[in-house]
Motif scaffolding. Structure first.
Motif, PDB file in Angstrom:
ATOM      1  N   CYS A 171       0.803  -1.228   0.000  1.00  0.00           N
ATOM      2  CA  CYS A 171       0.000   0.000   0.000  1.00  0.00           C
ATOM      3  C   CYS A 171       0.833   1.274   0.000  1.00  0.00           C
ATOM      4  CB  CYS A 171      -0.991   0.001   1.166  1.00  0.00           C
ATOM      5  SG  CYS A 171      -0.219   0.193   2.790  1.00  0.00           S
ATOM      6  N   GLY A 172       2.147   1.146   0.156  1.00  0.00           N
ATOM      7  CA  GLY A 172       3.012   2.322   0.058  1.00  0.00           C
ATOM      8  C   GLY A 172       3.075   3.188   1.300  1.00  0.00           C
ATOM      9  N   LYS A 173       2.389   2.789   2.370  1.00  0.00           N
ATOM     10  CA  LYS A 173       2.463   3.587   3.592  1.00  0.00           C
ATOM     11  C   LYS A 173       3.794   3.343   4.302  1.00  0.00           C
ATOM     12  CE  LYS A 173      -2.306   4.502   4.432  1.00  0.00           C
ATOM     13  NZ  LYS A 173      -3.554   4.029   5.007  1.00  0.00           N
ATOM     14  N   ILE A 174       4.225   4.347   5.065  1.00  0.00           N
ATOM     15  CA  ILE A 174       5.531   4.277   5.711  1.00  0.00           C
ATOM     16  C   ILE A 174       5.341   4.127   7.220  1.00  0.00           C
ATOM     17  CG2 ILE A 174       7.714   5.496   6.080  1.00  0.00           C
ATOM     18  CD1 ILE A 174       7.068   6.987   3.399  1.00  0.00           C
ATOM     19  N   PHE A 175       6.043   3.157   7.784  1.00  0.00           N
ATOM     20  CA  PHE A 175       5.931   2.893   9.214  1.00  0.00           C
ATOM     21  C   PHE A 175       7.307   2.930   9.860  1.00  0.00           C
ATOM     22  CE2 PHE A 175       2.344   0.924   7.214  1.00  0.00           C
ATOM     23  CZ  PHE A 175       1.296   1.175   8.080  1.00  0.00           C
ATOM     24  N   SER A 176       7.365   3.449  11.076  1.00  0.00           N
ATOM     25  CA  SER A 176       8.586   3.268  11.844  1.00  0.00           C
ATOM     26  C   SER A 176       8.457   1.914  12.535  1.00  0.00           C
ATOM     27  CB  SER A 176       8.795   4.411  12.834  1.00  0.00           C
ATOM     28  OG  SER A 176       7.878   4.320  13.881  1.00  0.00           O
ATOM     29  N   VAL A 177       9.546   1.166  12.511  1.00  0.00           N
ATOM     30  CA  VAL A 177       9.547  -0.212  13.003  1.00  0.00           C
ATOM     31  C   VAL A 177      10.385  -0.281  14.267  1.00  0.00           C
ATOM     32  CG1 VAL A 177      10.171  -2.602  12.465  1.00  0.00           C
ATOM     33  CG2 VAL A 177       9.376  -1.085  10.642  1.00  0.00           C
ATOM     34  N   LYS A 178       9.735  -0.671  15.377  1.00  0.00           N
ATOM     35  CA  LYS A 178      10.472  -0.812  16.624  1.00  0.00           C
ATOM     36  C   LYS A 178      10.433  -2.275  17.036  1.00  0.00           C
ATOM     37  CE  LYS A 178      10.051   2.054  20.531  1.00  0.00           C
ATOM     38  NZ  LYS A 178       9.310   2.361  21.774  1.00  0.00           N
ATOM     39  N   PRO A 179      11.567  -3.003  16.854  1.00  0.00           N
ATOM     40  CA  PRO A 179      11.592  -4.416  17.218  1.00  0.00           C
ATOM     41  C   PRO A 179      11.705  -4.590  18.731  1.00  0.00           C
ATOM     42  CG  PRO A 179      13.710  -3.756  16.290  1.00  0.00           C
ATOM     43  CD  PRO A 179      12.849  -2.534  16.290  1.00  0.00           C
ATOM     44  N   LYS A 180      10.907  -5.510  19.255  1.00  0.00           N
ATOM     45  CA  LYS A 180      10.919  -5.740  20.704  1.00  0.00           C
ATOM     46  C   LYS A 180      11.141  -7.208  21.015  1.00  0.00           C
ATOM     47  CE  LYS A 180       8.278  -2.569  23.048  1.00  0.00           C
ATOM     48  NZ  LYS A 180       7.006  -2.259  23.708  1.00  0.00           N
ATOM     49  N   CYS A 181      11.760  -7.448  22.164  1.00  0.00           N
ATOM     50  CA  CYS A 181      12.067  -8.806  22.592  1.00  0.00           C
ATOM     51  C   CYS A 181      10.783  -9.546  22.973  1.00  0.00           C
ATOM     52  CB  CYS A 181      13.012  -8.742  23.788  1.00  0.00           C
ATOM     53  SG  CYS A 181      13.413 -10.357  24.449  1.00  0.00           S
ATOM     54  N   PRO A 182      10.587 -10.776  22.455  1.00  0.00           N
ATOM     55  CA  PRO A 182       9.382 -11.542  22.803  1.00  0.00           C
ATOM     56  C   PRO A 182       9.390 -12.018  24.249  1.00  0.00           C
ATOM     57  CG  PRO A 182      10.838 -12.849  21.429  1.00  0.00           C
ATOM     58  CD  PRO A 182      11.447 -11.479  21.507  1.00  0.00           C
ATOM     59  N   LYS A 183      10.575 -12.041  24.881  1.00  0.00           N
ATOM     60  CA  LYS A 183      10.672 -12.536  26.261  1.00  0.00           C
ATOM     61  C   LYS A 183      10.523 -11.423  27.287  1.00  0.00           C
ATOM     62  CE  LYS A 183      13.729 -16.394  25.219  1.00  0.00           C
ATOM     63  NZ  LYS A 183      15.151 -16.749  25.263  1.00  0.00           N
ATOM     64  N   CYS A 184      11.272 -10.320  27.092  1.00  0.00           N
ATOM     65  CA  CYS A 184      11.298  -9.297  28.137  1.00  0.00           C
ATOM     66  C   CYS A 184      10.723  -7.967  27.692  1.00  0.00           C
ATOM     67  CB  CYS A 184      12.715  -9.117  28.658  1.00  0.00           C
ATOM     68  SG  CYS A 184      13.778  -8.271  27.470  1.00  0.00           S
ATOM     69  N   ASP A 185      10.311  -7.875  26.406  1.00  0.00           N
ATOM     70  CA  ASP A 185       9.656  -6.673  25.913  1.00  0.00           C
ATOM     71  C   ASP A 185      10.585  -5.465  25.753  1.00  0.00           C
ATOM     72  OD1 ASP A 185       7.099  -6.176  24.911  1.00  0.00           O
ATOM     73  OD2 ASP A 185       6.690  -4.764  26.533  1.00  0.00           O
ATOM     74  N   ALA A 186      11.895  -5.678  25.895  1.00  0.00           N
ATOM     75  CA  ALA A 186      12.832  -4.566  25.712  1.00  0.00           C
ATOM     76  C   ALA A 186      13.008  -4.282  24.227  1.00  0.00           C
ATOM     77  CB  ALA A 186      14.177  -4.908  26.334  1.00  0.00           C
ATOM     78  N   GLU A 187      13.362  -3.050  23.910  1.00  0.00           N
ATOM     79  CA  GLU A 187      13.628  -2.720  22.521  1.00  0.00           C
ATOM     80  C   GLU A 187      14.909  -3.397  22.072  1.00  0.00           C
ATOM     81  OE1 GLU A 187      13.338   1.419  21.584  1.00  0.00           O
ATOM     82  OE2 GLU A 187      13.946   1.088  19.509  1.00  0.00           O
ATOM     83  N   LEU A 188      14.890  -3.985  20.869  1.00  0.00           N
ATOM     84  CA  LEU A 188      16.045  -4.728  20.386  1.00  0.00           C
ATOM     85  C   LEU A 188      16.962  -3.844  19.559  1.00  0.00           C
ATOM     86  CD1 LEU A 188      14.139  -7.924  19.216  1.00  0.00           C
ATOM     87  CD2 LEU A 188      15.430  -7.625  21.327  1.00  0.00           C
ATOM     88  N   GLU A 189      18.227  -4.236  19.569  1.00  0.00           N
ATOM     89  CA  GLU A 189      19.224  -3.543  18.778  1.00  0.00           C
ATOM     90  C   GLU A 189      19.397  -4.299  17.469  1.00  0.00           C
ATOM     91  OE1 GLU A 189      23.653  -3.003  19.893  1.00  0.00           O
ATOM     92  OE2 GLU A 189      22.449  -2.161  21.523  1.00  0.00           O
ATOM     93  N   ARG A 190      19.560  -3.555  16.363  1.00  0.00           N
ATOM     94  CA  ARG A 190      19.804  -4.227  15.083  1.00  0.00           C
ATOM     95  C   ARG A 190      21.268  -4.646  14.996  1.00  0.00           C
ATOM     96  NH1 ARG A 190      15.581  -1.192  13.775  1.00  0.00           N
ATOM     97  NH2 ARG A 190      14.228  -1.866  12.092  1.00  0.00           N
ATOM     98  N   VAL A 191      21.527  -5.872  14.610  1.00  0.00           N
ATOM     99  CA  VAL A 191      22.904  -6.312  14.398  1.00  0.00           C
ATOM    100  C   VAL A 191      23.025  -6.957  13.028  1.00  0.00           C
ATOM    101  CG1 VAL A 191      23.569  -6.658  16.817  1.00  0.00           C
ATOM    102  CG2 VAL A 191      22.462  -8.504  15.579  1.00  0.00           C
ATOM    103  N   GLN A 192      24.204  -6.806  12.452  1.00  0.00           N
ATOM    104  CA  GLN A 192      24.484  -7.379  11.153  1.00  0.00           C
ATOM    105  C   GLN A 192      25.313  -8.628  11.383  1.00  0.00           C
ATOM    106  OE1 GLN A 192      24.210  -4.541   8.561  1.00  0.00           O
ATOM    107  NE2 GLN A 192      23.885  -6.020   6.949  1.00  0.00           N
ATOM    108  N   ALA A 193      24.794  -9.797  11.041  1.00  0.00           N
ATOM    109  CA  ALA A 193      25.534 -11.037  11.246  1.00  0.00           C
ATOM    110  C   ALA A 193      25.464 -11.873   9.979  1.00  0.00           C
ATOM    111  CB  ALA A 193      24.960 -11.825  12.417  1.00  0.00           C
TER     112      ALA A 193
END
Ligand SMILES: [Zn+2]
Ligand SMILES: [Zn+2]
Length: 77
Positions: A27-49
């Motif tokens: 649909c072309g809409k823009i969203f900010s994406v905030k990844p969260k931990c499924p266990k503790c609900d903390a915001e996750l950090e993006r890592v390149q692996a």
């Protein structure tokens, strides 16, 4: 294959969590994406692996895959 998350606006799997903000390919809409931990609900950090982007939880001290992560999506105007 890229893992896409469901767009809250059009219910299609059109958002790529590797990008922030992410544009829905359906649909072309823009969203900010905030990844969260499924266990503790903390915001996750993006890592390149190994060429793939995953997430890391600093409080659990472990990697969280894109499929395991919870996403908080906010539509941006
Ligand atoms: Zn959409
Ligand atoms: Zn955690």
């Amino acid at each position: 294959m890229a893992y896409l998350i469901t767009c809250p606006s059009c219910q299609q799997e059109g958002l790529d969590p590797r990008y922030n903000p992410a544009t829905c390919s359906a649909c072309g809409k823009i969203f900010s994406v905030k990844p969260k931990c499924p266990k503790c609900d903390a915001e996750l950090e993006r890592v390149q692996a190994c060429g793939a982007v995953d997430f890391f939880c600093n409080s659990c001290n472990e990697l969280v895959s894109k499929r395991q992560a919870q996403y908080e999506l906010t539509e941006t105007q």
